[in-house]
Design a protein around this motif. Structure first.
Motif: not given
Length: 409
Positions: A59-75, A272-274
């Motif tokens: 669950s919390w890694k899903r939060w982290l991955r979703d946040t990563f996607q939101e913070e880095n829309p170019e990825e 760095t991004k994660i």
């Protein structure tokens, strides 16, 4: 400053989960209705079993991955898709775009993609796919096709614990909610005009605690992929094209093995991004009802030359707020000084810790030099006497930013 000996990033953090419901476990009977409950596990406390709340690692890694996607829309976004169904047309296999060269998430969090007929010789699987396969002798089936179908599997360079409550007793709260209907629906009124529109209970058990997580990132594995044995980390169909386009290269440290790395390895940028996504992490269940910030209020980070998750059991609960066990932390850092490969960053949101503990921590992290000036506490690297690693007190976001400056290219 970066240290080429750094192979792993390890850390721990605390989330202020006061009045929180972040990961559900379903419902159970309660009073005249049901109650929605969080995930818990049982622990022995004062001679009896007591439930302790937690959030699953998934669950919390899903939060982290979703946040990563939101913070880095170019990825490019990694999507999990159904790859096969059962007789009822329901999912029985899932897969994703398993290209760790293009997808940072696949590189950091790993993946598993099952292949049809894995473990069988390729020629046998290809024959099974034919509309009119030719009959073959038993001997021919045994000897044909020495190369077997292999699943694409990358074990995750990112390791993580579950989020565990610091508070073992007295964490429970119950929110007793009710839905008050204004009348009967037209369908029910027609069917049963004598029905009574009574209030419907809506009960939720929540927790009031701090949640601790521990994690480690195998930094040296980022951008490096091994295609050996029964598992492969880059799909075989991609290797030739990536070698020709010079996106990947044979790893120079392993010239006689099937180990590849991305040209101009982007591992520093990816790590760095994660880390920065972790510092501002958001998510969790029932946010409309129990809106809780899940970004760390305390974040500890360090670089190591080994994969030991050293920052375990360094927090404790108290009536005045969470505490860092300073003696335990100092003992850990002394033990692992020969493996330290960076400064130790302790990111704290001011006022989060017990006030006395925060004052003691800040005093412990600062020493006086021969001229009476303040200087960060140092831990000498046992393999390199002239280098000392400092304990740096800062904010959680600054901890992620400062840690990233020490990562080697």
């Amino acid at each position: 400053m970066s240290n080429e000996k750094l192979t792993h990033i390890v850390g721990t953090f605390l989330i202020q989960a006061e009045g929180a419901f972040l990961n559900g476990a379903g419902t159970e009977p309660y009073g005249q209705g049901d109650i929605t409950i969080p995930k818990t596990f049982m622990t022995l406390r004062e001679g009896r079993q007591s439930p302790v709340p937690y959030v699953s690692s998934q669950s919390w890694k899903r939060w982290l991955r979703d946040t990563f996607q939101e913070e880095n829309p170019e990825e490019p976004k990694l999507q999990i898709l159904t790859t096969d169904v059962n007789k009822q047309n329901n999912t029985n296999k899932v897969g994703a775009d398993v290209d760790p060269v293009e997808f940072t998430e696949a590189d950091i969090f790993g993946f598993m993609k099952a292949e049809k007929g894995q473990g069988k010789p390729k020629e046998v699987v290809e024959d099974e796919d034919e509309d009119n396969p030719e009959e073959k002798s038993e001997e021919e089936s045994k000897t044909k096709g020495r190369e077997k179908v292999k699943p694409a599997i990358r074990t995750s360079p990112f390791q993580s614990s579950i989020l565990v409550s610091l508070r073992k007793i007295g964490w429970e709260g119950i929110d007793k909610g009710f839905v008050h209907p204004k009348g009967l629906s037209p369908e029910l009124e027609k069917k049963n005009p004598d029905a009574n529109p009574t209030s419907l209970p809506y009960n939720t058990k929540f927790y009031n605690t701090q949640l601790q997580g521990i994690f480690g990132l195998a930094y040296s594995r980022l951008g490096v992929f091994r295609n050996e044995g029964d598992r492969i980390e880059i799909d075989q169909s991609l290797i030739k094209s990536y070698l020709n386009s010079k996106k990947i290269e044979q790893h120079p440290d392993f010239p006689n093995r099937k180990i590849y790395r991305i040209k101009n390895n982007p591992r520093k940028d990816r790590a760095t991004k994660i880390l920065k996504a972790l510092a501002v992490m958001r998510g969790g269940a029932k946010q409309a009802q129990f809106g809780v910030p899940v970004h760390p209020q305390l974040l500890v980070l360090a670089g190591l030359t080994s994969g030991n998750l050293i920052f375990n059991n360094i927090f404790e609960d108290s009536a005045n707020g969470p505490k860092i066990k300073i003696e335990t932390l100092e003992e850990v850092l002394k033990d692992y000084t020969p493996r330290l490969a960076s400064n130790i960053y302790i990111g704290i949101r001011t006022g989060y810790l017990s006030s006395e503990n925060e004052k003691m921590l800040r005093e412990w992290a600062i020493l006086k030099d021969d001229q009476g000036q303040n200087k960060p506490r140092q831990f000498k690297n046992g393999n390199d006497k002239e280098i000392g690693w400092n304990v740096v007190i800062c904010t959680p976001i600054e901890a992620a930013e400062k840690m990233s400056t020490e990562l080697p290219q």
